[in-house]
Write a protein that holds these residues in place. Structure first.
Motif, PDB file in Angstrom:
ATOM      1  N   SER A 113      -0.282  12.177  47.986  1.00  0.00           N
ATOM      2  CA  SER A 113       0.750  13.076  48.506  1.00  0.00           C
ATOM      3  C   SER A 113       0.170  14.052  49.531  1.00  0.00           C
ATOM      4  O   SER A 113       0.798  14.341  50.558  1.00  0.00           O
ATOM      5  CB  SER A 113       1.402  13.845  47.353  1.00  0.00           C
ATOM      6  OG  SER A 113       1.967  12.973  46.411  1.00  0.00           O
ATOM      7  N   LEU A 140      -0.456  12.277  52.802  1.00  0.00           N
ATOM      8  CA  LEU A 140       0.824  12.070  53.484  1.00  0.00           C
ATOM      9  C   LEU A 140       1.311  13.374  54.119  1.00  0.00           C
ATOM     10  O   LEU A 140       1.904  13.367  55.202  1.00  0.00           O
ATOM     11  CB  LEU A 140       1.867  11.546  52.502  1.00  0.00           C
ATOM     12  CG  LEU A 140       1.685  10.093  52.038  1.00  0.00           C
ATOM     13  CD1 LEU A 140       2.635   9.794  50.891  1.00  0.00           C
ATOM     14  CD2 LEU A 140       1.928   9.130  53.195  1.00  0.00           C
ATOM     15  N   GLY A 141       1.072  14.499  53.440  1.00  0.00           N
ATOM     16  CA  GLY A 141       1.439  15.788  54.008  1.00  0.00           C
ATOM     17  C   GLY A 141       0.700  16.075  55.298  1.00  0.00           C
ATOM     18  O   GLY A 141       1.282  16.567  56.274  1.00  0.00           O
ATOM     19  N   GLY A 145       2.290  14.261  57.987  1.00  0.00           N
ATOM     20  CA  GLY A 145       3.511  14.946  58.400  1.00  0.00           C
ATOM     21  C   GLY A 145       3.224  16.118  59.322  1.00  0.00           C
ATOM     22  O   GLY A 145       3.950  16.338  60.310  1.00  0.00           O
ATOM     23  N   ALA A 177       5.359  20.093  46.955  1.00  0.00           N
ATOM     24  CA  ALA A 177       4.801  18.833  46.447  1.00  0.00           C
ATOM     25  C   ALA A 177       3.823  19.090  45.307  1.00  0.00           C
ATOM     26  O   ALA A 177       3.888  18.438  44.257  1.00  0.00           O
ATOM     27  CB  ALA A 177       4.124  18.068  47.588  1.00  0.00           C
ATOM     28  N   VAL A 200       7.335  13.293  49.912  1.00  0.00           N
ATOM     29  CA  VAL A 200       5.950  12.813  49.963  1.00  0.00           C
ATOM     30  C   VAL A 200       5.385  12.668  48.554  1.00  0.00           C
ATOM     31  O   VAL A 200       4.576  11.767  48.291  1.00  0.00           O
ATOM     32  CB  VAL A 200       5.048  13.723  50.828  1.00  0.00           C
ATOM     33  CG1 VAL A 200       5.515  13.764  52.257  1.00  0.00           C
ATOM     34  CG2 VAL A 200       4.906  15.122  50.254  1.00  0.00           C
ATOM     35  N   VAL A 219       6.637   9.338  47.332  1.00  0.00           N
ATOM     36  CA  VAL A 219       5.868   8.248  47.925  1.00  0.00           C
ATOM     37  C   VAL A 219       4.474   8.193  47.302  1.00  0.00           C
ATOM     38  O   VAL A 219       3.914   7.105  47.090  1.00  0.00           O
ATOM     39  CB  VAL A 219       5.786   8.407  49.448  1.00  0.00           C
ATOM     40  CG1 VAL A 219       4.909   7.324  50.065  1.00  0.00           C
ATOM     41  CG2 VAL A 219       7.175   8.363  50.068  1.00  0.00           C
ATOM     42  N   GLY A 220       3.898   9.358  46.975  1.00  0.00           N
ATOM     43  CA  GLY A 220       2.602   9.379  46.303  1.00  0.00           C
ATOM     44  C   GLY A 220       2.654   8.669  44.958  1.00  0.00           C
ATOM     45  O   GLY A 220       1.743   7.903  44.613  1.00  0.00           O
TER      46      GLY A 220
END
Length: 291
Positions: free
Chosen positions: A136, A139-140, A143, A194, A244, A247-248
């Motif tokens: 996560s 992914l952050g 972003g 998150a 996110v 998705v993680g």
């Protein structure tokens, strides 16, 4: 403490489970996490997070334009309660101070505390949970790079109050010594949300006491109020943080073939330990031999 034994029918159970993950089976076998290895992973991960977050070009003009777009979208969706809530917080100094220090400290303190608790007390699910957090966070960072976004407090013409700057809170990005080492346009997604949701889910999934589980669920709610009240994030940033994290969890499942809080099939059955039974049914007493 009752001795725990690994399952003897792991292969058969793996076949019944169906999808067994993308990683080789030898990498998915249960083993107790080693503290120095995990500490190294966390240290490297935080170093990469810091380097990546602050190395992303700030692109102020683009970030401000994105901020105006997000504000417009929230107005269209009638999610524009943020300004009035931010003004309420800014007009109540003690509340603003509490929220400012919450924002600056608990993001790291609570996350580290939950990781240590899982490592020590729930080692059978620690690796899966840690993998979700790492995925996560990466992914952050992606972003931040793809969508630089100015937080509400930096948007001109919208009258948001930067409570960190107004009350000179420790860690304020208005302090040049802090701002020059931090990307102020890394608002989408909100990793505060998150990480807070990860903590809440971990506590809910792994704690025995009901009041602790409830506190775990309240923590991300409190974090949402804080990031909005201090004008550090839009509500849509929080939605991005939740996405996110989702998705993680999906990445962790694809790699392992089981949920983050589902122990590997060859893990010991920790539900058989005396301390787990005591929390579930009350203290145990030694049996007395019958004549």
């Amino acid at each position: 403490m009752v001795a725990v034994q690994p399952s003897t029918d792991t292969a058969a159970a793996q076949n019944r489970r169906g999808f067994t993950g993308l990683l080789p089976h030898r990498m998915l076998r249960w083993r107790r996490p080693v503290w120095w290895q995990e500490l190294a992973i966390i240290a490297i991960g935080y170093w990469l997070y810091t380097i990546g977050r602050n190395a992303v070009p700030e692109q102020a003009e683009i970030a401000l334009r994105h901020g105006h777009s997000v504000q417009h979208l929230q107005d269209v969706l009638h999610l524009n309660f943020e300004l009035s809530f931010n003004h309420f917080v800014a007009a109540t100094e003690w509340l603003a101070q509490v929220m400012d220090y919450y924002y600056a400290t608990l993001h790291f303190i609570v996350t580290i505390a939950v990781m240590v608790w899982l490592f020590r007390k729930r080692s059978h699910v620690y690796r899966g949970a840690r993998s979700v957090l790492v995925a996560s966070t990466l992914l952050g960072l992606l972003g931040f790079y793809l969508y630089p976004l100015a937080p509400p407090r930096l948007l001109p013409n919208f009258d948001y109050v930067d409570t960190l700057a107004k009350f000179h809170t420790w860690g304020s990005l208005a302090d040049p010594s802090v701002a020059q080492h931090s990307n102020q346009y890394a608002a989408m997604p909100s990793l505060h949300i998150a990480w807070a949701m990860w903590c809440g889910i971990a506590i809910w999934a792994c704690a025995w006491r009901r009041w602790v589980r409830v506190l775990g669920l309240l923590y991300p709610v409190g974090t949402l109020l804080v990031i909005v009240g201090t004008a550090n994030h839009f509500v849509i940033d929080a939605v991005g943080g939740a996405l996110v994290l989702g998705v993680g969890f999906a990445i962790q499942w694809l790699l392992s073939g089981h949920g983050a809080f589902t122990p590997p099939l060859d893990a010991p059955d920790f539900s058989l330990t005396e301390d787990a039974r005591e929390h579930a049914t009350g203290p145990t007493t030694p049996s007395t031999p019958q004549p």
